[in-house]
Each structure stands twice: as structure tokens, then as C-alpha cells.
Design a protein around this motif. Structure first.
Motif, PDB file in Angstrom:
ATOM      1  N   LEU A   1      10.472  -6.062   8.306  1.00 40.37           N
ATOM      2  CA  LEU A   1       9.043  -5.843   8.082  1.00 40.37           C
ATOM      3  C   LEU A   1       8.667  -6.074   6.620  1.00 40.37           C
ATOM      4  CD1 LEU A   1       8.287  -2.605  10.168  1.00 40.37           C
ATOM      5  CD2 LEU A   1       7.457  -4.918  10.637  1.00 40.37           C
ATOM      6  N   GLY A   2       9.607  -5.760   5.739  1.00 38.84           N
ATOM      7  CA  GLY A   2       9.354  -5.877   4.310  1.00 38.84           C
ATOM      8  C   GLY A   2       9.240  -4.508   3.674  1.00 38.84           C
ATOM      9  N   VAL A   3      10.274  -4.092   2.954  1.00 37.06           N
ATOM     10  CA  VAL A   3      10.316  -2.750   2.382  1.00 37.06           C
ATOM     11  C   VAL A   3       9.791  -2.750   0.953  1.00 37.06           C
ATOM     12  CG1 VAL A   3      12.233  -2.029   3.842  1.00 37.06           C
ATOM     13  CG2 VAL A   3      12.713  -3.067   1.611  1.00 37.06           C
ATOM     14  N   GLY A   4       9.574  -1.553   0.434  1.00 35.87           N
ATOM     15  CA  GLY A   4       9.125  -1.390  -0.936  1.00 35.87           C
ATOM     16  C   GLY A   4      10.233  -1.689  -1.940  1.00 35.87           C
ATOM     17  N   PRO A   5       9.896  -1.716  -3.224  1.00 35.63           N
ATOM     18  CA  PRO A   5      10.858  -2.152  -4.256  1.00 35.63           C
ATOM     19  C   PRO A   5      12.060  -1.235  -4.422  1.00 35.63           C
ATOM     20  CG  PRO A   5       8.853  -1.289  -5.274  1.00 35.63           C
ATOM     21  CD  PRO A   5       8.573  -1.418  -3.801  1.00 35.63           C
ATOM     22  N   HIS A   6      11.887   0.066  -4.236  1.00 34.17           N
ATOM     23  CA  HIS A   6      13.023   0.972  -4.416  1.00 34.17           C
ATOM     24  C   HIS A   6      14.074   0.739  -3.333  1.00 34.17           C
ATOM     25  CE1 HIS A   6       9.669   3.058  -6.494  1.00 34.17           C
ATOM     26  NE2 HIS A   6      10.606   3.353  -7.372  1.00 34.17           N
ATOM     27  N   THR A   7      13.618   0.643  -2.091  1.00 34.39           N
ATOM     28  CA  THR A   7      14.554   0.393  -0.988  1.00 34.39           C
ATOM     29  C   THR A   7      15.188  -0.985  -1.116  1.00 34.39           C
ATOM     30  OG1 THR A   7      13.281   1.829   0.469  1.00 34.39           O
ATOM     31  CG2 THR A   7      14.795   0.277   1.515  1.00 34.39           C
ATOM     32  N   ALA A   8      14.398  -1.974  -1.493  1.00 36.07           N
ATOM     33  CA  ALA A   8      14.938  -3.326  -1.636  1.00 36.07           C
ATOM     34  C   ALA A   8      16.065  -3.360  -2.661  1.00 36.07           C
ATOM     35  CB  ALA A   8      13.828  -4.292  -2.040  1.00 36.07           C
ATOM     36  N   ALA A   9      15.896  -2.634  -3.758  1.00 34.47           N
ATOM     37  CA  ALA A   9      16.910  -2.636  -4.815  1.00 34.47           C
ATOM     38  C   ALA A   9      18.201  -1.985  -4.345  1.00 34.47           C
ATOM     39  CB  ALA A   9      16.373  -1.919  -6.049  1.00 34.47           C
TER      40      ALA A   9
ATOM     41  N   GLN B   1      10.728   7.358  -2.043  1.00 35.08           N
ATOM     42  CA  GLN B   1       9.903   6.808  -3.127  1.00 35.08           C
ATOM     43  C   GLN B   1       8.933   5.756  -2.606  1.00 35.08           C
ATOM     44  OE1 GLN B   1      13.512   5.951  -5.509  1.00 35.08           O
ATOM     45  NE2 GLN B   1      12.368   6.755  -7.262  1.00 35.08           N
ATOM     46  N   ASP B   2       9.416   4.859  -1.763  1.00 36.66           N
ATOM     47  CA  ASP B   2       8.540   3.815  -1.231  1.00 36.66           C
ATOM     48  C   ASP B   2       7.505   4.386  -0.265  1.00 36.66           C
ATOM     49  OD1 ASP B   2       9.618   1.686  -2.670  1.00 36.66           O
ATOM     50  OD2 ASP B   2      11.198   1.345  -1.204  1.00 36.66           O
ATOM     51  N   THR B   3       7.900   5.403   0.510  1.00 37.34           N
ATOM     52  CA  THR B   3       6.949   6.058   1.405  1.00 37.34           C
ATOM     53  C   THR B   3       5.841   6.727   0.614  1.00 37.34           C
ATOM     54  OG1 THR B   3       8.682   6.465   3.065  1.00 37.34           O
ATOM     55  CG2 THR B   3       6.704   7.829   3.195  1.00 37.34           C
ATOM     56  N   VAL B   4       6.215   7.494  -0.392  1.00 38.47           N
ATOM     57  CA  VAL B   4       5.234   8.221  -1.200  1.00 38.47           C
ATOM     58  C   VAL B   4       4.333   7.263  -1.958  1.00 38.47           C
ATOM     59  CG1 VAL B   4       4.993   9.715  -3.226  1.00 38.47           C
ATOM     60  CG2 VAL B   4       6.575  10.341  -1.382  1.00 38.47           C
ATOM     61  N   ALA B   5       4.918   6.229  -2.552  1.00 36.75           N
ATOM     62  CA  ALA B   5       4.112   5.275  -3.323  1.00 36.75           C
ATOM     63  C   ALA B   5       3.065   4.599  -2.446  1.00 36.75           C
ATOM     64  CB  ALA B   5       5.016   4.234  -3.977  1.00 36.75           C
ATOM     65  N   ALA B   6       3.464   4.185  -1.238  1.00 31.10           N
ATOM     66  CA  ALA B   6       2.517   3.533  -0.332  1.00 31.10           C
ATOM     67  C   ALA B   6       1.452   4.520   0.138  1.00 31.10           C
ATOM     68  CB  ALA B   6       3.260   2.944   0.865  1.00 31.10           C
ATOM     69  N   ALA B   7       1.862   5.747   0.440  1.00 32.95           N
ATOM     70  CA  ALA B   7       0.900   6.746   0.899  1.00 32.95           C
ATOM     71  C   ALA B   7      -0.147   7.038  -0.167  1.00 32.95           C
ATOM     72  CB  ALA B   7       1.629   8.028   1.298  1.00 32.95           C
ATOM     73  N   LEU B   8       0.271   7.093  -1.424  1.00 34.00           N
ATOM     74  CA  LEU B   8      -0.663   7.373  -2.510  1.00 34.00           C
ATOM     75  C   LEU B   8      -1.663   6.232  -2.724  1.00 34.00           C
ATOM     76  CD1 LEU B   8       1.755   9.076  -5.044  1.00 34.00           C
ATOM     77  CD2 LEU B   8      -0.244  10.137  -3.966  1.00 34.00           C
ATOM     78  N   GLU B   9      -1.326   5.057  -2.244  1.00 32.63           N
ATOM     79  CA  GLU B   9      -2.246   3.916  -2.355  1.00 32.63           C
ATOM     80  C   GLU B   9      -3.231   3.844  -1.187  1.00 32.63           C
ATOM     81  OE1 GLU B   9      -0.120   0.288  -2.806  1.00 32.63           O
ATOM     82  OE2 GLU B   9       0.986   0.954  -4.580  1.00 32.63           O
ATOM     83  N   CYS B  10      -3.054   4.709  -0.197  1.00 31.13           N
ATOM     84  CA  CYS B  10      -3.889   4.669   1.007  1.00 31.13           C
ATOM     85  C   CYS B  10      -5.249   5.303   0.717  1.00 31.13           C
ATOM     86  CB  CYS B  10      -3.184   5.412   2.137  1.00 31.13           C
ATOM     87  SG  CYS B  10      -4.153   5.551   3.643  1.00 31.13           S
ATOM     88  N   ALA B  11      -6.306   4.605   1.097  1.00 34.84           N
ATOM     89  CA  ALA B  11      -7.660   5.080   0.815  1.00 34.84           C
ATOM     90  C   ALA B  11      -7.992   6.380   1.533  1.00 34.84           C
ATOM     91  CB  ALA B  11      -8.666   4.002   1.198  1.00 34.84           C
TER      92      ALA B  11
END
Length: 212
Positions: free
Chosen positions: A194-202, A37-47
Motif C-alpha cells: 500500500l505504501g508505508v510511512g517513512p519510519h516504517t520504510a526505514a 510513529q507513522d500512524t500518529v503522524a498520519a492521524a495528526l495530518e487528518c482534517a
């Protein structure tokens, strides 16, 4: 150049077995889903990314990544990771008139969109290219420019195998988030640093003390 990313994801109960020293059987599927989920969410934000397609036969994972805005393709070959990626790349390539396609690991929970953009911009200079993982043995991204076959060789020693296949190894500084995949407990702790996305953090917050 804008890219379609193909992200392979095993059925969640089978995923991340090497995290057994860090997370029990009840937590590992949730971690695998959170990573994706965090991988996909970040990738979708990539220009540099036009769209993301997850190749999976896991119904829950397919629903969750679709909710983020990703497409899904079933793993019809069911013959392993490389076959799944080649199948998905062919499907999305045909649907998108053979645009540029990159395979991206699903276990990059610290992924930063700007760092991914740097990698994809560098990949656009070559017919096929790849980015080695932080351990310098594997691969986290394999890219094929428009009209080129992906030809994935993921698995043991994939860095050497991709290099031997003629893909250009990308050497970039300051793209740690694109290289830090998670297979082991040590990998997870490095990603958390490094700092993970919210799904992994939870989900990681539920790990035993000392494993976070």
C-alpha cells in the motif's frame, strides 16, 4: 466534528510477537515504534482529528510520539488493552469536555489522512461505531460520539464482539490504509504494498531479503 484519537501502544519489547517469522527480537521493537510513529503522524495530518493521545508505559515510545505532536497518557490500570483504552478515553474526555473519542490501532503504517477522515466522518453519524480490519475478524478503529462511552472490546474476534455490543459496523470502500493493521509478516507485506510511512520504510529496509 473533530475527534480525539486514543492510540494504545504496548511496551516496545513486548510488541508484535507474531512478527517473529519476519523480524528477529532485535528488529521487532523498532518496527513496533515505527508503525506507531507513522500512524500518529498520519492521524495528526487528518482534517477530522483535533488531537492524538498515545496510551503507553514505554518511555522511549512516549518521547518519540510526543516529538510528533501527540499527547501521552500512562497505562495506569495495567490490566490489558481494553482497560487501558477505557482509562485513556475517560481521561481525555474529561480534559476535553467529553468530546468525540475514537480508539485507533497503533499498527497502521500505511495510514492515509484522507481515508481516516472518511471513516471518522462516517462514524460521526452514529453513537458508537467501528471499522473492521482487513482480515474481517478484528477492529482497527472504534468511535464514540460526544457523551458516549467508548466501551472497547478489542482482542480475539473483536469485530463480532463490537457488533454484539451494539456498535455499528462501518462499511466503506477505498479505506484500505485504515484497515491494514500489521500483526504478521503477510500483513506487513500488504502494508508495504500500500505504501508505508517513512519510519516504517526505514526499519523495513533492514529486514532480510524476501521479507520486505
Amino acid at each position: 466534528m473533530q475527534w480525539t484519537l486514543v492510540v494504545p501502544l504496548k511496551p516496545l519489547p513486548q510488541a508484535k510477537s507474531r512478527l517473529a517469522d519476519t523480524a528477529d527480537d532485535g528488529l521487532r521493537p523498532g518496527l513496533a515504534l515505527a508503525f506507531a510513529q507513522d500512524t500518529v503522524a498520519a492521524a495528526l495530518e487528518c482534517a477530522a482529528v483535533r488531537d492524538v493521545v498515545v496510551v503507553t508505559n514505554d518511555a522511549l515510545a512516549a518521547r518519540e510520539v510526543a516529538a510528533l505532536g501527540a499527547g501521552t497518557v500512562p497505562d495506569q490500570p495495567r490490566a490489558g488493552l481494553n482497560e487501558a483504552l477505557a482509562h485513556a478515553a475517560a481521561v481525555v474526555g474529561a480534559a476535553r469536555r467529553a468530546g468525540s473519542v475514537a480508539a485507533l490501532n497503533a499498527d497502521l503504517p500505511a495510514l492515509r489522512p484522507a481515508e481516516l477522515a472518511r471513516v471518522l466522518d462516517a462514524a460521526a453519524e452514529f453513537p458508537r461505531s467501528f471499522l473492521p480490519d482487513s482480515a474481517e475478524l478484528g477492529t482497527t478503529l472504534l468511535a464514540a460520539s460526544r457523551g458516549r462511552e467508548l466501551r472497547p472490546f478489542f482482542g480475539t474476534d473483536s469485530r463480532a464482539r463490537h457488533r454484539a455490543s451494539g456498535a455499528v459496523e462501518l462499511s466503506l470502500d477505498a479505506v484500505d490504509s485504515v484497515r491494514q493493521d500489521v500483526d504478521t509478516g503477510a500483513d506487513l507485506r500488504a502494508a508495504l504494498a500500500l505504501g508505508v510511512g517513512p519510519h516504517t520504510a526505514a526499519v523495513a529496509a533492514r529486514l532480510p531479503a524476501g521479507q520486505q
